[in-house]
Design an enzyme around this catalytic site. Structure first.
Site, PDB file in Angstrom:
ATOM      1  N   ARG A  48       0.776  -1.033  -0.130  1.00 18.54           N
ATOM      2  CA  ARG A  48       0.067  -0.122   0.233  1.00 18.54           C
ATOM      3  C   ARG A  48       0.794   1.432  -0.137  1.00 18.54           C
ATOM      4  O   ARG A  48       0.606   2.194  -0.676  1.00 18.54           O
ATOM      5  CB  ARG A  48      -1.089   0.196   1.382  1.00 18.54           C
ATOM      6  CG  ARG A  48      -2.126  -0.658   0.954  1.00 18.54           C
ATOM      7  CD  ARG A  48      -2.476  -1.322   2.302  1.00 18.54           C
ATOM      8  NE  ARG A  48      -1.584  -2.243   2.575  1.00 18.54           N
ATOM      9  CZ  ARG A  48      -1.772  -3.577   2.050  1.00 18.54           C
ATOM     10  NH1 ARG A  48      -2.779  -4.111   1.593  1.00 18.54           N
ATOM     11  NH2 ARG A  48      -0.899  -4.518   2.483  1.00 18.54           N
ATOM     12  N   THR A  49       1.648   1.218   0.894  1.00 14.92           N
ATOM     13  CA  THR A  49       2.597   2.568   0.918  1.00 14.92           C
ATOM     14  C   THR A  49       3.256   3.022  -0.274  1.00 14.92           C
ATOM     15  O   THR A  49       3.245   3.993  -0.702  1.00 14.92           O
ATOM     16  CB  THR A  49       3.612   2.474   2.251  1.00 14.92           C
ATOM     17  OG1 THR A  49       2.889   2.030   3.275  1.00 14.92           O
ATOM     18  CG2 THR A  49       4.010   3.836   2.496  1.00 14.92           C
ATOM     19  N   LYS A  62      26.189  -4.785  -1.529  1.00 13.14           N
ATOM     20  CA  LYS A  62      27.687  -4.793  -1.701  1.00 13.14           C
ATOM     21  C   LYS A  62      28.352  -4.044  -0.611  1.00 13.14           C
ATOM     22  O   LYS A  62      29.578  -3.882  -0.660  1.00 13.14           O
ATOM     23  CB  LYS A  62      28.004  -4.047  -2.846  1.00 13.14           C
ATOM     24  CG  LYS A  62      27.193  -4.612  -4.199  1.00 13.14           C
ATOM     25  CD  LYS A  62      27.821  -3.423  -5.492  1.00 13.14           C
ATOM     26  CE  LYS A  62      26.759  -3.853  -6.588  1.00 13.14           C
ATOM     27  NZ  LYS A  62      26.937  -2.478  -7.584  1.00 13.14           N
ATOM     28  N   ARG A 120      11.544   3.493   3.569  1.00 15.87           N
ATOM     29  CA  ARG A 120      11.021   2.368   4.670  1.00 15.87           C
ATOM     30  C   ARG A 120      12.224   1.860   4.749  1.00 15.87           C
ATOM     31  O   ARG A 120      12.866   1.316   3.696  1.00 15.87           O
ATOM     32  CB  ARG A 120       9.744   1.773   3.912  1.00 15.87           C
ATOM     33  CG  ARG A 120       9.587   0.513   4.823  1.00 15.87           C
ATOM     34  CD  ARG A 120       8.365  -0.419   4.597  1.00 15.87           C
ATOM     35  NE  ARG A 120       7.322   0.751   5.054  1.00 15.87           N
ATOM     36  CZ  ARG A 120       6.092  -0.109   4.829  1.00 15.87           C
ATOM     37  NH1 ARG A 120       5.779  -1.213   4.364  1.00 15.87           N
ATOM     38  NH2 ARG A 120       4.963   0.877   5.070  1.00 15.87           N
ATOM     39  N   HIS A 163       5.117   5.718  11.487  1.00 12.87           N
ATOM     40  CA  HIS A 163       4.619   5.650  10.326  1.00 12.87           C
ATOM     41  C   HIS A 163       3.655   6.837  10.096  1.00 12.87           C
ATOM     42  O   HIS A 163       2.459   6.736   9.938  1.00 12.87           O
ATOM     43  CB  HIS A 163       3.875   4.610  10.067  1.00 12.87           C
ATOM     44  CG  HIS A 163       3.464   3.784   8.552  1.00 12.87           C
ATOM     45  ND1 HIS A 163       3.583   4.763   7.491  1.00 12.87           N
ATOM     46  CD2 HIS A 163       3.242   2.784   8.283  1.00 12.87           C
ATOM     47  CE1 HIS A 163       3.437   4.002   6.346  1.00 12.87           C
ATOM     48  NE2 HIS A 163       2.956   2.712   6.927  1.00 12.87           N
TER      49      HIS A 163
HETATM   50  N1   CP Z   1      -0.239   0.075   5.955  1.00 18.08           N
HETATM   51  C1   CP Z   1       1.215  -0.250   5.284  1.00 18.08           C
HETATM   52  O1   CP Z   1       2.117   0.061   5.582  1.00 18.08           O
HETATM   53  O2   CP Z   1       0.910  -1.243   4.259  1.00 18.08           O
HETATM   54  P1   CP Z   1       2.052  -1.636   3.331  1.00 18.08           P
HETATM   55  O3   CP Z   1       3.179  -2.375   4.489  1.00 18.08           O
HETATM   56  O4   CP Z   1       1.790  -2.704   2.616  1.00 18.08           O
HETATM   57  O5   CP Z   1       2.747  -0.510   2.953  1.00 18.08           O
END
Ligand code: CP
Length: 303
Positions: free
Chosen positions: A51-52, A80, A101, A129
């Protein structure tokens, strides 16, 4: 324009949060706008995401910008032995903003200090988040008509779940009553409870979801974060601690909404999906509009 990053939800004032939510509302009405024409957005995903990452990519595409990046650190020069510092210093010169991320808590703050361009934290370990939180706030305001004085039940892995940490800090601004429902070993960490104590906000801790489901405006379900456990046996003990089923919703308010950042594993039974109070797939869609708002806000564009 001074560089603004989004690492923690507390990097934004309440007025700025509302501004982003209002921008998102306009993007929901008119998603395709050429506001990022000529801009390049880097997405650096050192951990898996559906999603993100894809909602950011959808947001950029609808705004006329371009995406570069990697979806898996194993396809980058990290394999590496390249450091995060060198990766960020390099990618920084290829783009106008970085979305990252990473499994290590604090990595996004570090990247924001190294980079000349804004950095958006798309999740750093069990820490924060913030873009999920903005889409959660958007979903809550849209379904409840307000953010003020709500009762929010957070359920599941409150120890390792970064989405509940950020959301709790955000909702604390609107006089929320919190109910934390978790197995004892996955309770809300002390530093977050102290955050509420310092604001004189009320929270209750429970182990039984049925005790509070009838009082909640929002039930925020979370997945037990298997990837954060060092001992697989500990995960096995708690993985099915909460499974929400349609039969458990009898006492719930008509306007209550069930949210989940997704992915779900087993914590919401599929029979809940057809209940009108299930909102998690709409919530995921709201991620596109909200991330359009975040990108435009940080890059100085306005819709
Ligand atoms: N909600 C969320 O962070 O989903 P993903 O891990 O799929 O990005």
């Amino acid at each position: 324009m001074k560089k603004r990053s989004l690492v923690s939800i507390d990097d934004l004032s309440t007025d700025e949060i509302i501004k982003i939510l209002d921008m998102a509302k306009k993007f929901e009405k008119e998603p395709t706008q050429n506001l990022l024409n000529g801009k390049v957005v880097s997405t650096l995903f050192f951990e898996p995401s559906t999603r993100t990452r894809l909602s950011f990519e959808s947001a950029v595409s609808r705004l006329g910008g371009k995406i570069i990046g990697f979806t898996d650190a194993s396809s980058s020069s990290v394999t590496k032995g390249e450091t995060l510092n060198d990766t960020i210093r390099t990618v920084n010169s290829y783009c106008d903003i970085i979305v990252m991320r990473h499994p290590i808590e604090g990595s996004a703050r570090y990247a924001s200090e190294v980079a000349d361009v804004p950095v958006i934290n798309a999740g750093d370990g069990a820490n924060q988040h913030p873009t999920q939180t903005l889409l959660d706030l958007y979903s809550i305001r849209k379904t409840q008509g307000t953010l003020d004085n709500l009762s929010v039940a957070m359920v599941g892995d409150l120890k390792y779940g970064r989405t509940v940490h950020s959301l709790m800090m955000a909702m604390a601004r609107w006089n929320t009553t919190f109910h934390f429902i978790s197995p004892e070993e996955l309770g809300m960490p002390p530093e977050y409870k102290l955050y509420l104590d310092n604001l004189d906000l009320t929270y209750y801790e429970h182990t039984d979801l049925n005790e509070v489901s009838g009082k909640a405006d929002i039930i925020y379900m979370t997945r037990v974060q298997k990837e954060r456990f060092s001992d697989p046996m500990e995960y096995e003990k708690v993985k099915n601690a909460y499974v929400l089923r349609r039969s458990m919703l009898g006492s719930c308010r008509e306007n209550m909404r069930i949210l989940h950042p997704l992915p779900r594993v087993n914590e919401i039974h599929y029979d809940v999906d057809s209940d009108p109070r299930a909102y998690y797939f709409e919530q995921a869609l709201n991620g596109v509009y909200t991330r359009q708002g975040i990108l435009c806000f940080l890059l100085g564009a306005s819709n």
